[in-house]
Design a protein around this motif. Structure first.
Motif, PDB file in Angstrom:
ATOM      1  N   GLY A   1       0.775  -1.241   0.000  1.00 24.03           N
ATOM      2  CA  GLY A   1       0.000   0.000   0.000  1.00 24.03           C
ATOM      3  C   GLY A   1       0.801   1.282   0.000  1.00 24.03           C
ATOM      4  N   ILE A   2       2.131   1.191  -0.060  1.00 23.03           N
ATOM      5  CA  ILE A   2       2.915   2.432   0.049  1.00 23.03           C
ATOM      6  C   ILE A   2       2.686   3.368  -1.133  1.00 23.03           C
ATOM      7  N   CYS A   3       2.262   2.817  -2.270  1.00 18.01           N
ATOM      8  CA  CYS A   3       2.030   3.684  -3.433  1.00 18.01           C
ATOM      9  C   CYS A   3       0.897   4.676  -3.199  1.00 18.01           C
ATOM     10  N   LEU A   4      -0.003   4.353  -2.254  1.00 23.97           N
ATOM     11  CA  LEU A   4      -1.137   5.246  -1.979  1.00 23.97           C
ATOM     12  C   LEU A   4      -0.692   6.581  -1.391  1.00 23.97           C
ATOM     13  N   ILE A   5       0.547   6.644  -0.909  1.00 24.10           N
ATOM     14  CA  ILE A   5       1.105   7.907  -0.415  1.00 24.10           C
ATOM     15  C   ILE A   5       1.048   8.966  -1.513  1.00 24.10           C
ATOM     16  N   ALA A   6       1.195   8.535  -2.759  1.00 24.00           N
ATOM     17  CA  ALA A   6       1.202   9.468  -3.885  1.00 24.00           C
ATOM     18  C   ALA A   6      -0.121  10.208  -4.038  1.00 24.00           C
ATOM     19  N   PHE A   7      -1.201   9.679  -3.464  1.00 21.50           N
ATOM     20  CA  PHE A   7      -2.496  10.343  -3.587  1.00 21.50           C
ATOM     21  C   PHE A   7      -2.668  11.484  -2.586  1.00 21.50           C
ATOM     22  N   VAL A   8      -1.795  11.572  -1.586  1.00 19.49           N
ATOM     23  CA  VAL A   8      -1.884  12.676  -0.618  1.00 19.49           C
ATOM     24  C   VAL A   8      -1.707  14.023  -1.323  1.00 19.49           C
ATOM     25  N   PRO A   9      -0.613  14.233  -2.075  1.00 25.11           N
ATOM     26  CA  PRO A   9      -0.510  15.508  -2.802  1.00 25.11           C
ATOM     27  C   PRO A   9      -1.593  15.687  -3.856  1.00 25.11           C
ATOM     28  N   LEU A  10      -2.111  14.579  -4.388  1.00 23.02           N
ATOM     29  CA  LEU A  10      -3.169  14.687  -5.394  1.00 23.02           C
ATOM     30  C   LEU A  10      -4.467  15.195  -4.790  1.00 23.02           C
ATOM     31  N   PHE A  11      -4.795  14.747  -3.591  1.00 19.31           N
ATOM     32  CA  PHE A  11      -6.021  15.224  -2.941  1.00 19.31           C
ATOM     33  C   PHE A  11      -5.868  16.678  -2.478  1.00 19.31           C
ATOM     34  N   ILE A  12      -4.663  17.045  -2.059  1.00 20.82           N
ATOM     35  CA  ILE A  12      -4.400  18.456  -1.742  1.00 20.82           C
ATOM     36  C   ILE A  12      -4.553  19.297  -3.006  1.00 20.82           C
ATOM     37  N   HIS A  13      -4.057  18.766  -4.095  1.00 19.55           N
ATOM     38  CA  HIS A  13      -4.172  19.425  -5.406  1.00 19.55           C
ATOM     39  C   HIS A  13      -5.638  19.660  -5.778  1.00 19.55           C
ATOM     40  N   LEU A  14      -6.504  18.698  -5.515  1.00 22.66           N
ATOM     41  CA  LEU A  14      -7.919  18.856  -5.850  1.00 22.66           C
ATOM     42  C   LEU A  14      -8.552  20.013  -5.089  1.00 22.66           C
ATOM     43  N   ARG A  15      -8.131  20.180  -3.845  1.00 18.91           N
ATOM     44  CA  ARG A  15      -8.656  21.309  -3.052  1.00 18.91           C
ATOM     45  C   ARG A  15      -8.253  22.641  -3.685  1.00 18.91           C
TER      46      ARG A  15
END
Length: 302
Positions: free
Chosen positions: A251-265
């Motif tokens: 599951g470590i690849c899911l870390i990459a979605f943290v900046p993506l969700f910040i980006h969506l905001r």
């Protein structure tokens, strides 16, 4: 030296990490089933980079001669637009890059398949030619599909499905249904990068009759479409991990979605299309990070 810099500008080096993501993911999926080959890995990376450079040269040429790249364009100036490279120089560059593409394709197939795999060799030659065609026809010619709103579909197909599933098949000589999930995830994120580009360029694209998806649906719906792409990428990757979980590394690849969700905001607050430009790099690098961490998490040979 000036010409060298001009060619580097036309190659758009900042776009290259995104193209590597699918190869990392496809290789990792093959690793799950016990397959690995250093020659295939290196040549697949080189081939996808070569395709991307061909695409960048062609886009510089196609948008330049059509007048789409003009003073209204928000992003960095292109080589043809700024006069650094002429029309004929870019044409020559495209031709040379296509020759390099084909050389790398045949070299890759030489290491991936045996003589008895002739049907696979023919298939991948066709796919290689199709990839080159897609790279060029995005903006070049009177029937350029990027000007008719089909860019998103082609990016999803070639950067996502073909890149991941094709690279997996080079190792394994078979495909699995669950492999479609990470392939779709990379495809959605690659499409999101294109979508940001189109959100940024909505006004100049309208003037140039470049009918992207964003030109057709408008800015506000384009944002909703962007949210959907990111969330579908997340759900697809999560579903694959659920089916192929073996340790915390899965599951470590899911870390990459943290900046993506910040980006969506941040995207939700943007009103001026010009402000989408800095977000392009964030999504492209996050996609590369996703692919690389997926490779680390599922590479049993490390």
């Amino acid at each position: 030296m000036t010409k060298f810099r001009a060619w580097l500008s036309a190659a758009r080096l900042r776009t290259l990490p995104l193209s590597l993501s699918g190869i990392f993911v496809g290789t990792a999926v093959a690793n799950i089933y016990g397959y690995w080959d250093l020659h295939i890995f290196i040549l697949a990376l080189l081939t996808t980079v070569a395709f991307q450079i061909t695409s960048n040269f062609a886009n510089d040429y196609g948008d330049g001669v059509k007048g789409t790249d003009n003073e209204d364009r928000i992003g960095p100036k292109r080589a043809y637009q700024s006069g650094q490279l002429s029309k004929m120089e870019l044409k020559t560059g495209i031709r040379i890059s296509v020759v390099i593409d084909l050389f790398l394709v045949f070299l890759l197939l030489y290491f991936a398949f045996e003589e008895e795999d002739i049907k696979y060799i023919v298939l991948f030659v066709v796919l290689g030619i199709a990839s080159i065609w897609a790279a060029i026809k995005y903006t070049v010619g009177s029937n350029a599909y990027g000007y008719k709103g089909f860019g998103d579909l082609f990016v999803f197909t070639f950067f996502g499905l073909l890149s991941v599933l094709g690279s997996m098949f080079l190792y394994t000589k078979f495909l699995t249904s669950t492999a479609v999930l990470p392939a779709a995830s990379i495809g959605f994120l690659s499409t999101a990068v294109l979508n940001l580009n189109n959100l940024r360029d909505i006004e100049s694209d309208k003037k140039a009759n470049k009918n992207t998806v964003i030109v057709k649906i408008g800015l506000s719906k384009g944002k909703v479409y962007h949210y959907a792409l990111i969330f579908m990428a997340f759900i697809s990757m999560l579903a694959f991990i659920w089916n192929h979980y073996y340790s915390w590394k899965s599951g470590i690849c899911l870390i990459a979605f943290v900046p993506l969700f910040i980006h969506l905001r941040l995207v939700s607050r943007i009103e001026n299309p010009r402000n989408f430009d800095p977000e392009l790099k964030k999504v492209a690098l996050s996609t590369f990070l996703l692919g690389f961490l997926f490779y680390i998490g599922y590479n049993y040979f490390l």
